[in-house]
Design a protein around this motif. Sequence first.
Motif, PDB file in Angstrom:
ATOM      1  N   PRO A  94       1.046  -1.206   0.076  1.00 13.35           N
ATOM      2  CA  PRO A  94       0.068  -0.096   0.177  1.00 13.35           C
ATOM      3  C   PRO A  94       0.870   1.247   0.068  1.00 13.35           C
ATOM      4  CG  PRO A  94      -0.267  -1.184   2.114  1.00 13.35           C
ATOM      5  CD  PRO A  94       0.658  -1.848   1.468  1.00 13.35           C
ATOM      6  N   PHE A  95       1.900   1.212   0.652  1.00 11.42           N
ATOM      7  CA  PHE A  95       2.812   2.378   0.778  1.00 11.42           C
ATOM      8  C   PHE A  95       3.483   2.647  -0.680  1.00 11.42           C
ATOM      9  CE2 PHE A  95       2.821   0.541   5.034  1.00 11.42           C
ATOM     10  CZ  PHE A  95       2.289   1.518   5.585  1.00 11.42           C
ATOM     11  N   VAL A  96       3.910   1.588  -1.352  1.00  7.23           N
ATOM     12  CA  VAL A  96       4.496   1.941  -2.522  1.00  7.23           C
ATOM     13  C   VAL A  96       3.400   2.316  -3.741  1.00  7.23           C
ATOM     14  CG1 VAL A  96       5.532   0.635  -4.520  1.00  7.23           C
ATOM     15  CG2 VAL A  96       6.290   0.093  -2.377  1.00  7.23           C
ATOM     16  N   ALA A  97       2.226   1.858  -3.494  1.00  8.00           N
ATOM     17  CA  ALA A  97       1.069   2.186  -4.434  1.00  8.00           C
ATOM     18  C   ALA A  97       0.861   3.830  -4.202  1.00  8.00           C
ATOM     19  CB  ALA A  97      -0.146   1.570  -4.066  1.00  8.00           C
ATOM     20  N   PHE A  98       0.996   4.282  -3.103  1.00  8.78           N
ATOM     21  CA  PHE A  98       0.628   5.710  -2.791  1.00  8.78           C
ATOM     22  C   PHE A  98       1.971   6.685  -3.410  1.00  8.78           C
ATOM     23  CE2 PHE A  98       1.684   9.529  -0.069  1.00  8.78           C
ATOM     24  CZ  PHE A  98       0.404  10.129  -0.397  1.00  8.78           C
ATOM     25  N   ALA A  99       3.256   6.322  -3.187  1.00  7.32           N
ATOM     26  CA  ALA A  99       4.327   6.854  -3.520  1.00  7.32           C
ATOM     27  C   ALA A  99       4.323   7.020  -4.978  1.00  7.32           C
ATOM     28  CB  ALA A  99       5.500   6.019  -3.004  1.00  7.32           C
ATOM     29  N   VAL A 100       4.109   5.870  -5.816  1.00  9.07           N
ATOM     30  CA  VAL A 100       4.220   5.771  -6.985  1.00  9.07           C
ATOM     31  C   VAL A 100       3.291   6.564  -7.766  1.00  9.07           C
ATOM     32  CG1 VAL A 100       4.015   4.293  -9.246  1.00  9.07           C
ATOM     33  CG2 VAL A 100       5.273   3.608  -7.133  1.00  9.07           C
ATOM     34  N   ILE A 101       2.051   6.609  -7.215  1.00  5.38           N
ATOM     35  CA  ILE A 101       0.879   7.565  -7.742  1.00  5.38           C
ATOM     36  C   ILE A 101       1.133   8.897  -7.590  1.00  5.38           C
ATOM     37  CG2 ILE A 101      -1.505   7.896  -7.785  1.00  5.38           C
ATOM     38  CD1 ILE A 101      -0.844   5.580  -9.483  1.00  5.38           C
ATOM     39  N   LEU A 102       1.816   9.223  -6.350  1.00  9.52           N
ATOM     40  CA  LEU A 102       1.999  10.418  -6.263  1.00  9.52           C
ATOM     41  C   LEU A 102       2.939  11.123  -7.050  1.00  9.52           C
ATOM     42  CD1 LEU A 102       1.395  12.694  -3.746  1.00  9.52           C
ATOM     43  CD2 LEU A 102       3.570  11.978  -2.665  1.00  9.52           C
ATOM     44  N   ASN A 103       3.910  10.509  -7.510  1.00  3.69           N
ATOM     45  CA  ASN A 103       5.072  11.115  -8.038  1.00  3.69           C
ATOM     46  C   ASN A 103       5.279  10.810  -9.499  1.00  3.69           C
ATOM     47  OD1 ASN A 103       6.491  12.544  -5.916  1.00  3.69           O
ATOM     48  ND2 ASN A 103       6.585  10.470  -5.133  1.00  3.69           N
ATOM     49  N   CYS A 104       4.402   9.894 -10.137  1.00  2.00           N
ATOM     50  CA  CYS A 104       4.473   9.480 -11.512  1.00  2.00           C
ATOM     51  C   CYS A 104       3.767  10.383 -12.549  1.00  2.00           C
ATOM     52  CB  CYS A 104       3.651   7.836 -11.521  1.00  2.00           C
ATOM     53  SG  CYS A 104       1.714   8.081 -11.683  1.00  2.00           S
ATOM     54  N   GLY A 105       3.345  11.382 -12.003  1.00  2.00           N
ATOM     55  CA  GLY A 105       2.914  12.229 -13.238  1.00  2.00           C
ATOM     56  C   GLY A 105       1.368  12.107 -13.361  1.00  2.00           C
ATOM     57  N   LEU A 106       0.670  11.155 -12.885  1.00  2.00           N
ATOM     58  CA  LEU A 106      -0.622  11.146 -12.946  1.00  2.00           C
ATOM     59  C   LEU A 106      -1.215  11.812 -12.212  1.00  2.00           C
ATOM     60  CD1 LEU A 106      -2.895   9.254 -14.598  1.00  2.00           C
ATOM     61  CD2 LEU A 106      -2.683   7.730 -12.729  1.00  2.00           C
ATOM     62  N   SER A 107      -2.420  12.424 -12.612  1.00  2.00           N
ATOM     63  CA  SER A 107      -3.406  13.241 -11.565  1.00  2.00           C
ATOM     64  C   SER A 107      -4.812  12.857 -11.923  1.00  2.00           C
ATOM     65  CB  SER A 107      -2.978  14.806 -11.773  1.00  2.00           C
ATOM     66  OG  SER A 107      -3.545  15.252 -13.082  1.00  2.00           O
ATOM     67  N   LEU A 108      -5.591  13.544 -11.336  1.00  2.00           N
ATOM     68  CA  LEU A 108      -7.163  13.493 -11.342  1.00  2.00           C
ATOM     69  C   LEU A 108      -7.437  14.265 -12.767  1.00  2.00           C
ATOM     70  CD1 LEU A 108      -8.613  14.139  -8.112  1.00  2.00           C
ATOM     71  CD2 LEU A 108      -8.813  12.140  -9.145  1.00  2.00           C
ATOM     72  N   ASP A 109      -6.460  15.114 -13.121  1.00  2.00           N
ATOM     73  CA  ASP A 109      -6.948  15.924 -14.277  1.00  2.00           C
ATOM     74  C   ASP A 109      -6.388  15.093 -15.785  1.00  2.00           C
ATOM     75  OD1 ASP A 109      -7.725  18.089 -12.914  1.00  2.00           O
ATOM     76  OD2 ASP A 109      -5.513  18.699 -12.691  1.00  2.00           O
ATOM     77  N   ASN A 110      -5.344  14.366 -15.643  1.00  2.00           N
ATOM     78  CA  ASN A 110      -5.146  13.380 -16.906  1.00  2.00           C
ATOM     79  C   ASN A 110      -5.597  12.088 -16.754  1.00  2.00           C
ATOM     80  OD1 ASN A 110      -3.325  12.173 -15.091  1.00  2.00           O
ATOM     81  ND2 ASN A 110      -1.506  13.181 -16.113  1.00  2.00           N
ATOM     82  N   LEU A 111      -6.532  11.798 -15.974  1.00  2.00           N
ATOM     83  CA  LEU A 111      -7.064  10.324 -15.846  1.00  2.00           C
ATOM     84  C   LEU A 111      -8.283  10.254 -16.708  1.00  2.00           C
ATOM     85  CD1 LEU A 111      -8.064   9.495 -12.052  1.00  2.00           C
ATOM     86  CD2 LEU A 111      -6.605   8.171 -13.368  1.00  2.00           C
ATOM     87  N   ASN A 112      -8.595   9.192 -17.263  1.00  2.00           N
ATOM     88  CA  ASN A 112      -9.597   9.033 -18.255  1.00  2.00           C
ATOM     89  C   ASN A 112     -10.979   9.324 -17.176  1.00  2.00           C
ATOM     90  OD1 ASN A 112     -11.401   8.176 -20.062  1.00  2.00           O
ATOM     91  ND2 ASN A 112     -10.158   6.638 -20.970  1.00  2.00           N
ATOM     92  N   ARG A 113     -11.395  10.247 -17.243  1.00  2.00           N
ATOM     93  CA  ARG A 113     -12.274  10.783 -16.070  1.00  2.00           C
ATOM     94  C   ARG A 113     -13.820  10.094 -16.466  1.00  2.00           C
ATOM     95  NH1 ARG A 113     -10.890  15.008 -12.492  1.00  2.00           N
ATOM     96  NH2 ARG A 113     -13.192  15.342 -11.893  1.00  2.00           N
ATOM     97  N   ASN A 114     -14.171  10.335 -17.581  1.00  2.00           N
ATOM     98  CA  ASN A 114     -15.465   9.847 -18.041  1.00  2.00           C
ATOM     99  C   ASN A 114     -15.718   8.397 -17.975  1.00  2.00           C
ATOM    100  OD1 ASN A 114     -16.645  12.427 -18.583  1.00  2.00           O
ATOM    101  ND2 ASN A 114     -16.002  12.533 -20.578  1.00  2.00           N
TER     102      ASN A 114
END
Length: 425
Positions: A94-114
């Motif tokens: 779980p800690f790795v999941a958070f750390a990777v998503i926090l810094n990989c460049g992915l965000s709520l803005d470039n998710l496939n929101r729809n």
Amino acid sequence: MIRLSDIYNFLITVLLLLLPIGAMPGTGYIDEVMFVSFLAITFGDCLINNAWKRYKLLWCIMGIMGFYLAYTLLFRNFNITKVVLLDAFIEAKPFVAFAVILNCGLSLDNLNRNLLKHLSALIATISSIEMLAGYRVQTTISGHPAFAGMSLFLAVILYLALAIDAQGKISRKDLAFSVIWLCCGLACGRSKYYGEFILTIFFIFLYRPGMLKMVKPGYVATLILLSVILIAAIWHKFSYYFILGNSDTFDPNMAASFARPALYFTGFLILLDYFPFGSGLASFATYASDVHYSTLYYEYNLDKVWGLSPTYSEFICDAYYPSLAQFGVVGLILFICFWRYIYNITLRFIHINAALYRNYFVIGTLLICFVLIECTTGTGFSTAPGFMAMIILGLICRKAIDVSTQATDNTIPLEKNEKTKRITI
């Protein structure tokens, strides 16, 4: 050309799809597959794009886990090597999941929101039907009512996060659907879910930034009422697991037969006896310590406790918090600091623009509450639901960091009243 964000979008979509069917064949190791995939993609990103500095938090987490792995293998021989490695793998997920998503460049803005919003709605609807179908269906599909409840809750939380518009609002339609789904989740019968439900309703509909600083009768009454309802919702299960057991009166002589309180009490003793770094990996209150029965249980006579014995070990990994004894006082402090670090990131929403980013703060706070509540009487944090929760939390924190950076550059509107910046909760 495939972008990094496209790969993570795909992985998150797959995890979300498989989350509510954890008991189905071939789905039991989805979080392990995601964990390995996240690490492989991260190392690929670092090697190809020289992005090593971007993942400082990840290297910190891996360094801490590496230290405890070496500490266990060199000084704490309560289990065999391959099981120690397995536990290091599980505890880091779980800690790795958070750390990777926090810094990989992915965000709520470039998710496939729809896509993800509609998929979250679909998962929440299917999970609601599963809930209403009863215990047998819940266990057949999800493995346990608790996992069914976690899957529904996380689907709703992701739906709400993706439903926030440019003005920071969530439409009444989205709120109505979310409340209906959450109400269906009450059928799981888990007291943890009841507490999460009450907190969700409070934060979404009643919480206002700064309300805890405003000593008004209405706010005080609301908080007192919320506390009473929360205690009433969880008291039956709390007393059952920690005080009364199956009886109607407390009997001190029965205390040794209660697996969960025995784990908590022994965990406290381990913190004292194995100060400051604990008993080591795969030694106590984890799945790995049951795969190959840890010799530490004999030291504290837990092998004689029903549910913790070598012949019947059903409740060895029945709560996450006791397992922190493996990491000692130092590990406990690091665990607290980690969650304080996350909460401080989410507070940036309130400090920057409480009106515009209130709902993002609410989602982040609810996810923190969700994890901390689930850890009391379950190990969902180290399984697929916990992995998914940390992904969503990583996305929320990434959003907080991004808007904080933009605020520094004066590219987003700040509130006219500068006092708002000093509001906490």
